[in-house]
Design an enzyme around this catalytic site. Structure first.
Site, short mmCIF file in Angstrom:
data_model
loop_
_atom_site.label_atom_id
_atom_site.label_comp_id
_atom_site.label_asym_id
_atom_site.label_seq_id
_atom_site.Cartn_x
_atom_site.Cartn_y
_atom_site.Cartn_z
N TYR A 1 80.23 34.60 49.31
CA TYR A 1 79.49 34.89 50.54
C TYR A 1 78.84 36.26 50.61
CZ TYR A 1 81.27 30.61 52.54
OH TYR A 1 81.55 29.30 52.77
N LEU A 2 79.35 37.19 49.82
CA LEU A 2 78.84 38.55 49.95
C LEU A 2 77.79 38.83 48.89
CD1 LEU A 2 82.25 40.24 50.65
CD2 LEU A 2 80.51 39.48 52.28
#
Length: 711
Positions: A669-670
């Site tokens: 997600y990052l």
DNA sequence: AGGTGAACTTAGAACAGTCAGG
DNA sequence: CCTGACTGTTCTAAGTTCACCT
């Protein structure tokens, strides 16, 4: 939702609410930040394409291109014009030189820094040094062999590769019958099982220490499937699982595990070498001139199905896969994998619009399993990069989208209102889309669109807040989501409306489906789907938290703590939980004990320092010996303080991390460019944030990101 | 326009390897 | 040097999305 996970989940929740402070900044606050700045400078110096153009590439291009199999005229070369090719080569050359130079520097430094020691240790030190050198060399080599695909032109739509060659999947070894002296007993009497029945019995016996084997559903499913593997004679004898005694089989298995653990070094090495050979042979493929690592080249071995949560199919027999079940996908003009002797493939196809190398249908859910490339491959990396670009694009249009769904909350259309509320949740709370699931096929879990009335409770007023929605449901992997969230009035009113005249088991959003929602989203922005919000909110949260938590002058350890805290805020937002490690309490206590010990040491050092100072003073400052003693004591105090501080940081970090899993967000997600830029800016070594395989996965980001990158 | 299956991403647990501290 | 705790890797289940079909 009475689930046996409950006790564990409850535990998890306690922590969650106590850590909620961190969460403050989820949701909308991060909307406005920045906006203007990021255009065009973020791709790093090597990437020539301006961002604007690239965005276009990423989003619109792939839209609905028909899948077509490749035809005869497959070329071995990736599409590239010769002019571009030569330009690229040139650049490659210079950048490679640069890298080489860097390496030489490090090497020299090592050489010029010999440690003066006794002869005996010197030799080993030299050896160590040599090993280090070798490592560096290897690293360099690896770096030079790396396929810098992100500097290449992308393929036309839908085409994933032009050439693909591999050895096919690796099949697990055949079943080895248990020795004669190991027995299975039924109702107290030894029963010699047929090979097929014995294999399945062993699957169960091996799991006997696991909680699974105590669950009724698991036992029932297992027994039913086991009986299918029995001969009719066996079936007539063995009719009750409770009368089965797998004790000897279980003991045999445990002994085997123990023996493996106690193997000699040489034997272990032999095993390792043998494994490596398998990896070397089956673990790689050739994709468009480049050797790429395969992610899962092994066919899944047979066993008992271990579903998560309250899975209706847990314990069922997962059958052995034969070559006859496997579809191979590869180039037509390359060498085609050879099936194991005496076998043939189900099919060999040549579809370059997909990324898988082999596939088979699994017998529990009837779904297809794939063999695909490792995360560090071009195919995965490019997609990952694209994902983050779409999320960044959302950043620029999120204000408008939020404005839109705010209006929609008052729509006359029920379905529009539901869509707006769902979107509000997805955006603010980073909920998953929540597809419909077939009942009885899997555990009862939900996401946003599949929420039921029973999953939320409305509170006009709760703990000082107004309009609070209390969520309590099982999400993906049956992980509990529990949260109390104040929402805006319009949302609250709508929820009341949606819940009117409904049973607890009814859908909250009865006029909404993920398809509908995503269709709407893609009309708002090309490439936008529900899950993009998760990516966007996760990444923007990290960026913001890093800005907020990083203190300019901190040392590396404190920097890492800040990073982990930012990471943790994201993990909490995304509800990434883990079971607290079994040894958690113990190791926490150990750490505390060490801290206490160090504190004592510090106190001692301090008093010694004082003593020395006093002595030096009383004897006048003439004695140089005393002076050095004072200095030394002073240094000792300082050292002690530093260590103590570091340990305390470590303890805080650990405690806060008890049941939060940071890995998932970091990996999925990052936007890695945020972390890379942060590391550069604050001179934190990247290895402290990403381990080797993570660095491989994010090679594209590491290569292209400058310290001023803005998500 | 809704259902379905293929393809691909995301997920936590289990397992294996490594490393620090006694 | 050995051992247990930690870290990294592997495994495969469980999601999402999209195109295709009816």
């Amino acid at each position: 939702m009475g689930r046996e996970k409950e006790s564990k989940d409850e535990d998890k929740i306690k922590l969650k609410s106590s850590k909620m402070k961190l969460k403050k900044l989820s949701g909308h606050e991060h909307a406005g930040a920045g906006g203007d700045s990021s255009r065009g400078r973020c791709m790093g110096s090597k990437r020539i394409k301006p961002e604007e153009e690239m965005d276009g590439d990423f989003i619109s291009k792939k839209k609905s291109q028909k899948r077509k199999r490749i035809k005869e005229e497959q070329t071995e070369c990736p599409t590239d014009t010769s002019s571009k090719e030569s330009g690229k080569l040139e650049e490659d050359d210079t950048s490679q030189k640069k890298r080489k130079r860097k390496a030489e520097k490090t090497v020299k430094k090592e050489e010029a820094d010999p440690v003066p020691v006794t002869k005996k240790t010197k030799r080993t030190k030299e050896e160590i040094q040599e090993a280090k050198l070798l490592k560096i060399k290897k690293k360099e080599e690896e770096e030079q062999n790396r396929w810098r695909w992100w500097e290449e032109e992308k393929y036309e739509d839908g085409v994933k590769w032009k050439f693909l060659e591999h050895k096919g999947p690796y099949f697990p070894p055949e079943y080895q019958p248990i020795p004669e002296n190991v027995h299975f007993y039924y109702d107290g009497k030894a029963v010699k099982l047929s090979l097929a029945a014995e294999e399945v019995a062993l699957f169960f016996a091996q799991m006997l220490d696991h909680e699974y084997t105590t669950k009724d559903q698991f036992r029932e499913n297992f027994f039913k499937d086991w009986r299918k593997e029995m001969t009719s004679e066996e079936r007539s004898i063995i009719t009750d699982l409770n009368k089965c005694d797998f004790g000897e089989m279980h003991a045999m298995h445990k002994a085997k595990v123990e023996a493996r653990k106690n193997m000699t070094k040489e034997d272990k090495q032999t095993m390792k070498d043998a494994n490596q050979k398998i990896v070397d042979e089956f673990g790689y493929c050739l994709l468009d001139h480049h050797k790429e690592r395969i992610g899962n080249f092994k066919i899944e071995p047979p066993g008992l199905f271990r579903g998560r949560g309250d899975h209706p199919k847990q314990g069922m027999l997962k059958k052995r896969i034969q070559p006859e079940d496997v579809i191979i996908n590869c180039s037509l003009n390359g060498s085609i994998p050879v099936p194991p002797v005496g076998h043939h493939w189900k099919e060999v196809r040549h579809d370059n619009t997909v990324t898988w190398l082999a596939s088979w249908t699994e017998n529990i859910q009837g779904s297809i399993k794939y063999i695909m490339l490792n995360a560090n491959s071009k195919l995965k990396g490019e997609k990952d990069w694209e994902k983050y670009e779409i999320a960044r694009k959302l950043k620029t249009s999120v204000d408008h989208i939020r404005y839109q769904y705010n209006l929609d909350l008052k729509s006359k259309q029920m379905s529009t209102r539901q869509r707006a509320v769902a979107l509000y949740f997805i955006d603010k709370l980073a909920l998953r889309a929540g597809n419909e699931k077939e009942e009885g096929e899997s555990a009862d879990t939900v996401g946003c669109c599949s929420l039921r009335v029973e999953h939320i409770t409305l509170h006009e007023r709760l703990e000082g807040d107004e309009c609070v929605v209390e969520f309590d449901f099982l999400g993906k992997d049956s992980i509990r989501y529990y949260n109390k969230v104040p929402v805006i009035k319009k949302v609250f009113k709508n929820l009341k409306l949606f819940m009117e005249n409904k049973e607890p088991g009814d859908d909250l959003f009865d006029r909404l489906s993920t398809q509908l929602l995503n269709k709407h989203l893609s009309s708002l922005m090309a490439g936008l789907t529900a899950k993009v919000f998760r990516t966007y909110n996760a990444s923007i949260t990290l960026q913001q938290q890093l800005k907020e938590l990083t203190n300019e002058g901190d040392n590396v350890a404190a920097m890492i703590l800040s990073y982990n805290r930012a990471n943790r805020a994201v993990a909490i937002l995304c509800n990434h939980q883990r079971a607290p490690p079994k040894t958690f309490e113990q190791s926490m206590a150990n750490l505390q004990a060490k801290i206490d010990g160090r504190k004592e040491q510090l106190a001692l050092a301090k008093s010694e320092f004082k003593q020395a100072k006093k002595e030096a003073k009383s004897k006048g400052n003439s004695d140089p010996k005393l002076q050095t003693l004072v200095e030394r004591k002073k240094a000792a105090v300082k050292r002690c303080e530093d260590q103590l501080l570091r340990m305390e940081l470590q303890a805080t970090d650990k405690e806060e991390n008890k049941q939060i899993a940071l890995g998932t967000s970091k990996l999925n997600y990052l936007d890695p460019r945020i972390s890379v830029a942060w590391c550069k800016k604050y001179e934190v070594p990247l290895e402290k944030i990403y381990n080797k395989s993570q660095r491989d996965k994010f090679a594209w980001a590491i290569d292209m990101t400058e310290e001023d990158f803005e998500f």
